[in-house]
Write an enzyme that holds these catalytic residues in place. Structure first.
Site, PDB file in Angstrom:
ATOM      1  N   ASP A  44       0.824  -1.208   0.000  1.00 56.26           N
ATOM      2  CA  ASP A  44       0.000   0.000   0.000  1.00 56.26           C
ATOM      3  C   ASP A  44       0.863   1.265   0.000  1.00 56.26           C
ATOM      4  OD1 ASP A  44      -2.377   1.376  -0.040  1.00 56.26           O
ATOM      5  OD2 ASP A  44      -2.759   1.182   2.114  1.00 56.26           O
TER       6      ASP A  44
ATOM      7  N   TRP B 222       3.083   7.986  -2.149  1.00 54.25           N
ATOM      8  CA  TRP B 222       4.496   8.153  -2.511  1.00 54.25           C
ATOM      9  C   TRP B 222       4.606   9.142  -3.677  1.00 54.25           C
ATOM     10  CZ3 TRP B 222       7.626   7.642  -6.753  1.00 54.25           C
ATOM     11  CH2 TRP B 222       8.998   7.482  -6.525  1.00 54.25           C
TER      12      TRP B 222
ATOM     13  N   GLU C  25     -12.089  -4.408  -4.895  1.00 55.48           N
ATOM     14  CA  GLU C  25     -12.624  -3.070  -4.598  1.00 55.48           C
ATOM     15  C   GLU C  25     -11.877  -1.973  -5.365  1.00 55.48           C
ATOM     16  OE1 GLU C  25     -11.939  -5.365  -1.997  1.00 55.48           O
ATOM     17  OE2 GLU C  25     -14.061  -5.891  -2.096  1.00 55.48           O
ATOM     18  N   ASN C  26     -10.728  -2.296  -5.932  1.00 50.83           N
ATOM     19  CA  ASN C  26      -9.936  -1.260  -6.606  1.00 50.83           C
ATOM     20  C   ASN C  26     -10.574  -0.760  -7.907  1.00 50.83           C
ATOM     21  OD1 ASN C  26      -6.736  -2.603  -5.479  1.00 50.83           O
ATOM     22  ND2 ASN C  26      -7.863  -0.863  -4.664  1.00 50.83           N
TER      23      ASN C  26
HETATM   24  C1  IPE Z   1      -5.109  -2.725  -0.580  1.00 50.74           C
HETATM   25  O1  IPE Z   1      -4.861  -1.385  -0.695  1.00 50.74           O
HETATM   26  C2  IPE Z   1      -5.149  -3.344  -1.934  1.00 50.74           C
HETATM   27  C3  IPE Z   1      -3.870  -3.489  -2.634  1.00 50.74           C
HETATM   28  C4  IPE Z   1      -2.693  -3.218  -2.147  1.00 50.74           C
HETATM   29  C5  IPE Z   1      -3.987  -4.001  -3.970  1.00 50.74           C
HETATM   30  P1  IPE Z   1      -6.045  -0.314  -0.806  1.00 50.74           P
HETATM   31  O2  IPE Z   1      -5.377   1.007  -0.862  1.00 50.74           O
HETATM   32  O3  IPE Z   1      -6.945  -0.664  -1.919  1.00 50.74           O
HETATM   33  O4  IPE Z   1      -6.837  -0.519   0.564  1.00 50.74           O
HETATM   34  P2  IPE Z   1      -7.743   0.508   1.390  1.00 50.74           P
HETATM   35  O5  IPE Z   1      -8.758   1.057   0.442  1.00 50.74           O
HETATM   36  O6  IPE Z   1      -6.853   1.584   1.910  1.00 50.74           O
HETATM   37  O7  IPE Z   1      -8.326  -0.318   2.493  1.00 50.74           O
HETATM   38  C1  IPE Z   2      -1.357   0.367  -3.467  1.00 52.38           C
HETATM   39  O1  IPE Z   2      -1.139   1.733  -3.437  1.00 52.38           O
HETATM   40  C2  IPE Z   2      -1.484  -0.160  -4.878  1.00 52.38           C
HETATM   41  C3  IPE Z   2      -2.843  -0.589  -5.246  1.00 52.38           C
HETATM   42  C4  IPE Z   2      -3.903  -0.538  -4.473  1.00 52.38           C
HETATM   43  C5  IPE Z   2      -3.016  -1.082  -6.589  1.00 52.38           C
HETATM   44  P1  IPE Z   2      -2.343   2.757  -3.411  1.00 52.38           P
HETATM   45  O2  IPE Z   2      -2.670   3.120  -4.823  1.00 52.38           O
HETATM   46  O3  IPE Z   2      -3.467   2.234  -2.621  1.00 52.38           O
HETATM   47  O4  IPE Z   2      -1.680   3.992  -2.693  1.00 52.38           O
HETATM   48  P2  IPE Z   2      -2.382   4.978  -1.662  1.00 52.38           P
HETATM   49  O5  IPE Z   2      -2.941   4.140  -0.563  1.00 52.38           O
HETATM   50  O6  IPE Z   2      -3.456   5.707  -2.418  1.00 52.38           O
HETATM   51  O7  IPE Z   2      -1.300   5.881  -1.206  1.00 52.38           O
HETATM   52 MG    MG Z   3      -4.021   2.400  -0.667  1.00 48.61          MG
END
Ligand code: IPE
Ligand code: IPE
Ligand code: MG
Length: 248
Positions: A26, A31, A73-74
């Site tokens: 995460d 970053w 959920e992404n």
């Molecule tokens: C968890 O990160 C999923 C992955 C690293 C692919 P998210 O950024 O999606 O999780 P939440 O929304 O903060 O719980």
């Molecule tokens: C994790 O980084 C990667 C995926 C979920 C694919 P994030 O994209 O969730 O990074 P933040 O949490 O928004 O910083």
């Molecule tokens: Mg994240």
């Protein structure tokens, strides 16, 4: 062994490596934002960290390394980010495949694959097929993966078998559910690392992580480097795992 890893192994008991290390990578977005850059630049740098950690885990003798690459959920993210991520995963799968294969990496993918772009589905299938016999390390990628979705898929499978008269519902056990998960032959994660200071599982390996040790790293994933990996494993080796019993 990568040069920077060698001196750090003094911190570790090489006989007690986690057999399965799972990582929730995460913080890519944060970053990038801290550098005034697009979120996709963060994901590209996250990918660089992934490459390095695969090498290091392979050198350390970790047998299974799981990455939470894209959750069910992404899809809620803006279309450009989702498309950029899909492109990046596909590009990585294609470009890294020869190197991975030469290094003895076996690739496995978990998740609802039919909802992914067709070209990505093909690249993933090819990666799994080509590397199926490799034994150095298993790289387990969770893509369009959700722990709840995985359990729903297992329940549907069991219900179908019961309906067809192949399975007595009263005879369903933890083992029969486990056998219907996406990767029934992989061991449960010993250690789950989540980066970026978030302390939740976000639907990752829900069933499998029931007794995993959890480790939280405060900085975003692209900053996670070989010494951080060694620190996490050293901390894991200090933990006492009891599984509900008593410590010896
Ligand atoms: C968890 O990160 C999923 C992955 C690293 C692919 P998210 O950024 O999606 O999780 P939440 O929304 O903060 O719980
Ligand atoms: C994790 O980084 C990667 C995926 C979920 C694919 P994030 O994209 O969730 O990074 P933040 O949490 O928004 O910083
Ligand atoms: Mg994240």
């Amino acid at each position: 062994m990568i040069a920077e890893l060698e001196p750090l192994t003094q911190k570790l008991d090489m006989q007690r490596m986690p057999a399965h290390l799972a990582i929730i990578t995460d913080g890519n977005g944060r970053w990038a934002r801290a550098r005034g850059q697009d979120r996709l630049i963060g994901h590209a740098n996250g990918y660089r960290a992934v490459r390095k950690i695969i090498r290091a885990c392979s050198d350390l003798g970790v047998k299974v390394l799981s990455f939470y690459t894209f959750s069910t959920e992404n899809w809620r993210r803006p279309r450009e980010e989702v498309e950029g991520l899909m492109r990046l995963i596909e590009q990585a799968a294609r470009e890294e495949l020869p190197v991975m294969h030469r290094s003895g990496v076996r690739i496995r993918v978990s998740g609802r694959r039919s909802e992914l772009p067709l070209s990505l589905q093909e690249a993933l299938a090819r990666a799994e097929e080509l590397t199926a016999q490799n034994e150095t390390i298993t790289l387990h990628l969770a893509i369009n993966y959700g722990g709840r979705a995985e359990l729903v898929d297992a329940v549907v499978e069991l219900a179908k078998r019961a309906q067809q008269g192949e399975l007595n519902p009263e005879a369903i056990t933890e083992e029969s559910i486990h056998a219907c998960l996406y990767q029934p032959d992989l061991p449960d994660p010993d250690l789950v690392i989540r980066t970026a200071g978030e302390e939740r599982t976000s639907n990752f390996l829900l069933w499998q992580s029931a007794y995993s040790e959890l480790y939280f790293y405060p900085n975003p994933w692209p900053d996670f480097d070989v010494p951080d990996l060694v620190d996490a494993i050293a901390e894991y080796q200090r933990r006492i795992r009891k599984y509900g019993g008593l410590a010896e």
